[in-house]
Write a protein that holds these residues in place. Structure first.
Motif, mmCIF file in Angstrom:
data_model
loop_
_atom_site.group_PDB
_atom_site.id
_atom_site.type_symbol
_atom_site.label_atom_id
_atom_site.label_comp_id
_atom_site.label_asym_id
_atom_site.label_seq_id
_atom_site.Cartn_x
_atom_site.Cartn_y
_atom_site.Cartn_z
ATOM 1 N N MET A 1 49.906 36.444 31.468
ATOM 2 C CA MET A 1 49.117 37.385 32.273
ATOM 3 C C MET A 1 49.999 37.984 33.364
ATOM 4 S SD MET A 1 45.230 36.622 33.532
ATOM 5 C CE MET A 1 45.531 35.123 34.399
ATOM 6 N N ASN A 2 50.095 39.322 33.418
ATOM 7 C CA ASN A 2 50.854 39.900 34.520
ATOM 8 C C ASN A 2 49.920 40.204 35.697
ATOM 9 O OD1 ASN A 2 49.559 42.309 34.006
ATOM 10 N ND2 ASN A 2 51.218 43.110 32.734
ATOM 11 N N GLN A 3 50.507 40.756 36.746
ATOM 12 C CA GLN A 3 49.732 40.916 37.977
ATOM 13 C C GLN A 3 48.510 41.807 37.772
ATOM 14 O OE1 GLN A 3 50.428 39.213 40.832
ATOM 15 N NE2 GLN A 3 48.515 40.033 41.603
ATOM 16 N N GLU A 4 48.690 42.868 36.972
ATOM 17 C CA GLU A 4 47.566 43.795 36.764
ATOM 18 C C GLU A 4 46.427 43.104 36.024
ATOM 19 O OE1 GLU A 4 47.275 48.091 34.721
ATOM 20 O OE2 GLU A 4 49.158 47.626 35.736
ATOM 21 N N GLU A 5 46.810 42.331 34.997
ATOM 22 C CA GLU A 5 45.777 41.594 34.251
ATOM 23 C C GLU A 5 45.085 40.572 35.142
ATOM 24 O OE1 GLU A 5 47.975 41.861 29.906
ATOM 25 O OE2 GLU A 5 48.356 40.181 31.231
ATOM 26 N N LEU A 6 45.876 39.968 36.034
ATOM 27 C CA LEU A 6 45.287 38.997 36.954
ATOM 28 C C LEU A 6 44.264 39.683 37.853
ATOM 29 C CD1 LEU A 6 45.313 36.110 38.214
ATOM 30 C CD2 LEU A 6 47.077 36.929 39.745
ATOM 31 N N ASN A 7 44.633 40.859 38.377
ATOM 32 C CA ASN A 7 43.689 41.601 39.220
ATOM 33 C C ASN A 7 42.417 41.926 38.464
ATOM 34 O OD1 ASN A 7 45.633 41.458 41.116
ATOM 35 N ND2 ASN A 7 46.031 43.651 41.263
ATOM 36 N N ASN A 8 42.566 42.333 37.182
ATOM 37 C CA ASN A 8 41.379 42.635 36.379
ATOM 38 C C ASN A 8 40.516 41.393 36.187
ATOM 39 O OD1 ASN A 8 42.094 45.263 36.082
ATOM 40 N ND2 ASN A 8 43.215 44.930 34.159
ATOM 41 N N ARG A 9 41.218 40.279 35.942
ATOM 42 C CA ARG A 9 40.502 39.023 35.731
ATOM 43 C C ARG A 9 39.695 38.660 36.984
ATOM 44 N NH1 ARG A 9 38.102 36.150 33.289
ATOM 45 N NH2 ARG A 9 38.491 34.142 32.335
ATOM 46 N N LEU A 10 40.329 38.867 38.151
ATOM 47 C CA LEU A 10 39.652 38.531 39.404
ATOM 48 C C LEU A 10 38.453 39.442 39.651
ATOM 49 C CD1 LEU A 10 42.651 37.852 41.823
ATOM 50 C CD2 LEU A 10 41.178 36.180 40.748
ATOM 51 N N ILE B 1 46.688 38.169 47.704
ATOM 52 C CA ILE B 1 45.334 38.704 47.567
ATOM 53 C C ILE B 1 44.389 37.892 48.439
ATOM 54 C CG2 ILE B 1 43.429 39.068 45.946
ATOM 55 C CD1 ILE B 1 45.518 39.488 43.784
ATOM 56 N N TYR B 2 43.496 38.560 49.164
ATOM 57 C CA TYR B 2 42.491 37.883 49.982
ATOM 58 C C TYR B 2 41.104 38.298 49.509
ATOM 59 C CZ TYR B 2 46.375 36.654 52.968
ATOM 60 O OH TYR B 2 47.561 36.144 53.439
ATOM 61 N N GLN C 1 44.283 43.419 49.182
ATOM 62 C CA GLN C 1 45.605 43.067 48.664
ATOM 63 C C GLN C 1 46.633 43.504 49.693
ATOM 64 O OE1 GLN C 1 46.076 44.281 44.641
ATOM 65 N NE2 GLN C 1 47.783 42.895 44.287
ATOM 66 N N THR C 2 47.208 42.554 50.458
ATOM 67 C CA THR C 2 48.136 42.936 51.521
ATOM 68 C C THR C 2 49.516 43.253 50.958
ATOM 69 O OG1 THR C 2 48.615 40.618 51.885
ATOM 70 C CG2 THR C 2 46.988 41.618 53.336
#
Lengths: 143, 573
Positions: B1-10, B28-29, B22-23
């Motif tokens: 999982m790359n960062q973009e996929e992680l963001n989608n997952r979240l 990520i907060y 996302q600072t």
């Protein structure tokens, strides 16, 4: 010099008490045992029970949870017993002076149960092994 | 999982959150109300899945916040979930410990210091404060005052054996007595362990900490940003390079400061020197525990040149105080480089010798293999880090996962072993020491010129996290600033905090003779077993630490005899 003090000064056996130190003074004390400093050649020996000890090497500024244990350990030593406060924290709580869980320093806790206790101070953060040896030797020579 | 996929997952859980911030790319907060915290945590830990790092309790002006920090090591991402508790009178939140044992201690700690109730927590006893600490005084609340040093009346007797929580109690203890000698000269810090035994087999383990609690997080709030590194280097004398570095990285992230390259190299070198001396210290103590005092003396002897180098660079054998926000305080003089390389050659030779001695010794194989196994699943459940995790086949290392200082530019390997036993952890540490030598050699040769510190003006309001790989595992710092000159909250998570509770997984079912070395295999930051009482439930015997050490050594001697191993001769070394 009383014979008790005279006999105390020969081959001092020490017991190590950590009362909430950061480990630095403690590894320097253990370091004294290992080949570079090797204090056993001077008759100084770390022992496993306060009842065998002539001196206590106390490190740390004494946390609230450790204070009753320190009093108990001191009570168990045979007297006379020299208390060495090793390091800045043991001497005066050092950088942790304002901490809410600190009730020390060492001399205050020991004097609560024995106002005439013999207390020697080795400052430093941490004191070098040479300084600890020098502190022990100096203190014993003025007794 | 790359960062973009992680963001989608979240974003799947977005309906339970009221803010997503996302600072930086990898910070990520998330924010939610306390009622939703349980569900979101369960999602983050079990569904994504993330590695739990720690939780932070904060007394904000009008509410309490509980921050749950998670890491996703594949993309170096640190995710923080903020749960807001609006009820200041009776703060309460659902406990996440039932599905996440790694959170058990920190929830007890937050309960102690802030008075937040965790509903359905399996074991809500006092953890971090002293036995005689007054009820209802919560030291990390902003309006809290230090209570009197001594309670009124008679001070309570020291309870040597603590009562277990009813849910966990497997055996009724008779009124216990602890024998003399709770301290042992080779154990450095105060710590209390209680093992329950059936014959020779350990059936339960319980721990009490607090002896060493100094309240550093609160002291840190009273110091200026630039003074804090000197305080946090005194959290632990052996990790006195990695704690300040983690803090400094958090502040640098907060203020967007880029330290000059030479400073980053100096930081790398000092941190790796620290790793060498810490691992050699451990090898020595481990040798002592199983009755090889020769290993103890030799390992500590060859640790000395490392301390001498550190003294020459920073001015102190321990507590270097060398990092500051924006760079370093002391430079490595170029004239010292030939000496560093020469000393490293000697250290490398001796560590190789020790490694060979360990890997080839049939007694050590018999003594340590299959002992104190921490299974990979348990390692993940307890969220352990460092050599404890890598010895169980979990390949996490902050130096590789979220590279800091100059680690990304140097050539080195993350060492892992799949077995999870004490032998695997020893091998990881020894091979890591050799990697550390390799790292320093490269760094010293590449050391660029230039300044060692960047100018720092103001620390803006905000929050940030910093983490580094200490010798024992991940050191994690969280810093929040309100734009003043002091942190308003500074949370520290040392690696032993998550590694030590894993004893529940690795010690139960072991022989009592194997307990000392299993406990030591974690390299607990308080080398801790001196406060151990062993209760034999059949015979009601209490053994003290010395007896355990004797059991451990006798087992080694017995194995030696059985294997027909020769006595160690001086010329072999």
């Amino acid at each position: 010099m009383s014979w008790k003090i005279w006999s105390l000064k020969k081959s001092v056996w020490v017991f190590h008490v950590n009362t909430g130190a950061c480990n630095n003074c403690d590894i320097e004390i253990v370091d004294l045992l290992t080949p570079k400093f090797d204090v056993e050649r001077l008759g100084i020996k770390l022992v496993g029970s306060p009842r065998h000890a002539d001196a206590l090497l106390v490190t740390g500024g004494v946390t609230r949870q450790a204070a009753p244990r320190l009093r108990e350990v001191y009570r168990q030593t045979s007297k006379p017993c020299v208390v060495f406060a090793i390091g800045a924290c043991a001497c005066d709580k050092g950088i942790f002076t304002t901490g809410y869980h600190m009730v020390g320093p060492v001399d205050k806790i020991i004097k609560e149960i024995d106002p005439n206790a013999i207390i020697a101070y080795v400052p430093g953060c941490p004191p070098k092994p040479e300084a600890i040896i020098s502190g022990v030797v100096t203190a014993l020579s003025v007794l | 999982m790359n960062q973009e996929e992680l963001n989608n997952r979240l974003s799947d859980i977005k309906d339970k959150l009221f803010a997503f911030e996302q600072t930086l790319d990898n910070r990520i907060y998330l924010s939610c109300e306390s009622e939703n915290a349980y569900a979101v945590n369960k999602f983050l830990f079990e569904e994504v899945p993330l590695r739990f790092v720690i939780a932070t309790g904060i007394d904000s002006d009008d509410c309490f916040e509980v921050l749950y920090h998670y890491a996703y090591d594949q993309t170096s991402c640190v995710i923080t979930l903020k749960a807001f508790i609006r009820d200041r009178e009776k703060p309460a939140i659902e406990s996440i410990a039932p599905f996440l044992p790694a959170a058990e201690w920190i929830e007890r700690e937050i309960h102690d210091i802030l008075g937040i109730e965790f509903n359905n927590h399996p074991d809500m006893r006092r953890l971090i404060l002293a036995d005689d600490w007054p009820e209802g005084v919560y030291p990390l609340r902003k309006d809290s005052k230090k209570p009197a040093d001594r309670p009124d009346g008679e001070p309570p007797a020291c309870p040597m054996v603590q009562s277990q929580s009813p849910a966990r109690r497997t055996v009724q203890l008779s009124k216990p007595v602890l024998p003399v000698g709770p301290f042992h000269p080779l154990q450095e810090e105060m710590e209390f362990f209680q093992l329950t035994l059936d014959g020779e087999i350990v059936t339960d383990i319980d721990m009490r900490i607090s002896y060493n609690h100094r309240g550093i997080e609160k002291i840190s709030e009273s110091l200026q940003f630039d003074q804090v590194p000197l305080l946090v280097s005194r959290i632990c004398g052996i990790c006195s390079a990695s704690h300040p570095l983690a803090y400094v990285q958090a502040v640098e992230e907060l203020a967007g400061i880029k330290p000059p390259e030479r400073a980053l190299y100096v930081r790398t070198i000092i941190n790796e020197l620290e790793r060498i001396h810490s691992h050699m210290l451990w090898v020595g103590l481990a040798g002592h525990f199983i009755g090889y005092d020769t290993v103890f003396m030799w390992a500590w002897r060859y640790r000395e040149p490392v301390l001498d180098l550190l003294e020459e660079i920073t001015g102190n054998r321990n507590n270097y105080g060398n990092v500051k926000v924006g760079g370093c305080r002391e430079d490595i003089p170029n004239e010292l480089i030939p000496k560093i390389l020469k000393d490293l050659d000697l250290i490398e030779k001796k560590v190789e010798m020790l490694t060979k001695a360990v890997l080839d010794d049939p007694v050590l194989h018999a003594r340590l293999k299959g002992v104190g196994v921490l299974k990979k699943e348990d390692a993940i459940q307890y969220a352990v880090t460092g050599p404890t995790a890598r010895g169980s086949g979990v390949a996490i290392d902050v130096r590789a996962d979220d590279p800091y200082a100059m680690y990304a530019d140097l050539d080195w390997n993350v060492i892992t072993q799949p077995e999870g036993d004490v032998f695997a952890k020893a091998v990881v540490r020894l091979l890591e020491t050799l990697e550390a030598v390799k790292i320093i050699k490269q760094a010293v040769k590449k050391l660029p010129g230039g300044p060692i510190a960047a100018e720092v003006k103001e620390i803006p309001p905000g929050e940030a996290v910093g983490h580094t790989e200490a010798p024992r595992g991940e050191t994690f710092h969280y810093v929040r600033s309100d734009g003043g000159n002091r942190p308003v909250r500074h949370k520290v998570r040392a690696p032993s905090y998550v590694n030590v509770p894993s004893f529940r997984a690795s010690c139960i079912g072991q022989h009592v003779a194997d307990v000392t070395i299993t406990l030591a295999a974690v390299d607990p930051c308080y080398s801790c077993t001196e406060r151990m009482a062993v209760v034999d439930s059949r015979n009601n015997v209490i053994h003290n630490y010395d007896a355990l050490l004797k059991f451990s050594r006798e087992k080694t001697a017995r194995l030696k005899k059985e294997l027909g191993a020769p006595e160690l001769k001086l010329e072999d070394i």
